[in-house]
Design an enzyme around this catalytic site. Structure first.
Site, PDB file in Angstrom:
ATOM      1  N   HIS A   8      53.457  96.839  94.391  1.00 26.93           N
ATOM      2  CA  HIS A   8      52.536  95.703  94.287  1.00 26.93           C
ATOM      3  C   HIS A   8      52.338  94.974  95.626  1.00 26.93           C
ATOM      4  O   HIS A   8      51.314  94.343  95.823  1.00 26.93           O
ATOM      5  CB  HIS A   8      53.065  94.733  93.223  1.00 26.93           C
ATOM      6  CG  HIS A   8      54.514  94.412  93.394  1.00 26.93           C
ATOM      7  ND1 HIS A   8      55.489  95.303  93.000  1.00 26.93           N
ATOM      8  CD2 HIS A   8      55.156  93.355  93.949  1.00 26.93           C
ATOM      9  CE1 HIS A   8      56.682  94.788  93.289  1.00 26.93           C
ATOM     10  NE2 HIS A   8      56.506  93.616  93.873  1.00 26.93           N
ATOM     11  N   HIS A  11      60.296 113.457 117.291  1.00 29.50           N
ATOM     12  CA  HIS A  11      61.716 113.813 117.217  1.00 29.50           C
ATOM     13  C   HIS A  11      62.160 114.171 115.793  1.00 29.50           C
ATOM     14  O   HIS A  11      63.001 115.039 115.619  1.00 29.50           O
ATOM     15  CB  HIS A  11      62.598 112.656 117.693  1.00 29.50           C
ATOM     16  CG  HIS A  11      62.500 112.386 119.161  1.00 29.50           C
ATOM     17  ND1 HIS A  11      63.453 111.673 119.854  1.00 29.50           N
ATOM     18  CD2 HIS A  11      61.548 112.720 120.079  1.00 29.50           C
ATOM     19  CE1 HIS A  11      63.106 111.582 121.139  1.00 29.50           C
ATOM     20  NE2 HIS A  11      61.942 112.197 121.293  1.00 29.50           N
TER      21      HIS A  11
HETATM   22  O1  LIG Z   1      59.860  96.609 100.341  1.00 31.55           O
HETATM   23  C1  LIG Z   1      60.445  96.741  99.299  1.00 31.55           C
HETATM   24  C2  LIG Z   1      61.773  97.389  99.254  1.00 31.55           C
HETATM   25  O2  LIG Z   1      62.287  97.616 100.535  1.00 31.55           O
HETATM   26  C3  LIG Z   1      59.833  96.282  98.029  1.00 31.55           C
HETATM   27  O3  LIG Z   1      58.446  96.198  98.185  1.00 31.55           O
HETATM   28  C4  LIG Z   1      60.394  94.933  97.627  1.00 31.55           C
HETATM   29  O4  LIG Z   1      61.811  94.974  97.508  1.00 31.55           O
HETATM   30  C5  LIG Z   1      59.809  94.488  96.289  1.00 31.55           C
HETATM   31  O5  LIG Z   1      60.282  93.175  96.002  1.00 31.55           O
HETATM   32  P1  LIG Z   1      59.510  92.194  95.015  1.00 31.55           P
HETATM   33  O6  LIG Z   1      59.542  92.842  93.641  1.00 31.55           O
HETATM   34  O7  LIG Z   1      60.308  90.917  95.093  1.00 31.55           O
HETATM   35  O8  LIG Z   1      58.095  92.042  95.504  1.00 31.55           O
END
Ligand SMILES: O=C(CO)[C@H](O)[C@H](O)COP(=O)(O)O
Length: 150
Positions: free
Chosen positions: A9, A98
């Site tokens: 999202h 790399h």
């Molecule tokens: O980048 C991410 C993981 O590394 C995710 O997009 C993130 O953790 C989602 O978090 P949330 O549900 O609070 O938007």
């Protein structure tokens, strides 16, 4: 090139921008979603991208998250995937040259859409250097198979 793309999202708008840019460049883009604003869990999306790339139905994959850290971890759980989290053109260049990364991971909370396009371009056009880097990739593949390294 056939490129499979996905986002949670947090990355829907950036994914849309990247998909349009890739299509303009003549790539065949398969957008696996998500498409709306509802909160989704990224691991299944990462697995779908990784399986298509590892299975050969797509040459490269791109995944967009909030920071991308978890997405990179998830993508790298798929055997044959070398996912690179790249928030600069330099990281993208090294990731291709790399690491021969076959999945690019981006964080929409870290960079803006124009930076994402520039990073994707560098990642796509930079050739793998081979040589010592191939030897190291062979060692990573041995680790993937659970083999001890000499
Ligand atoms: O980048 C991410 C993981 O590394 C995710 O997009 C993130 O953790 C989602 O978090 P949330 O549900 O609070 O938007």
């Amino acid at each position: 090139m056939r490129i499979v793309i996905a986002a949670d999202h947090n990355g829907v708008a950036m994914k849309k921008r990247l998909a349009a840019w890739l299509a303009d460049r003549g790539h065949e883009v398969d957008d696996l979603g998500t498409h709306g604003g509802d909160v989704v869990d990224y691991p299944a999306l990462c697995a779908s991208v990784g399986e298509q790339v590892a299975g050969g139905s797509a040459e490269r994959g791109i995944v967009v998250g909030g920071t991308g850290g978890g997405e990179a971890i998830a993508c790298n759980k798929i055997r044959g995937i070398r996912a690179g989290l790249c928030h600069s053109e330099f990281l993208a260049e090294i990731s291709s040259a790399h690491n021969r990364s076959n999945v690019l991971v981006l964080g929409a909370k870290v960079i803006d859409e124009e930076a994402a396009v520039r990073i994707a371009e560098v990642w796509l056009i930079t050739p793998f250097k081979g040589g010592v880097h191939q030897r190291r990739l062979d060692q990573i593949e041995a680790l993937e198979r659970g083999e001890p390294l000499g």
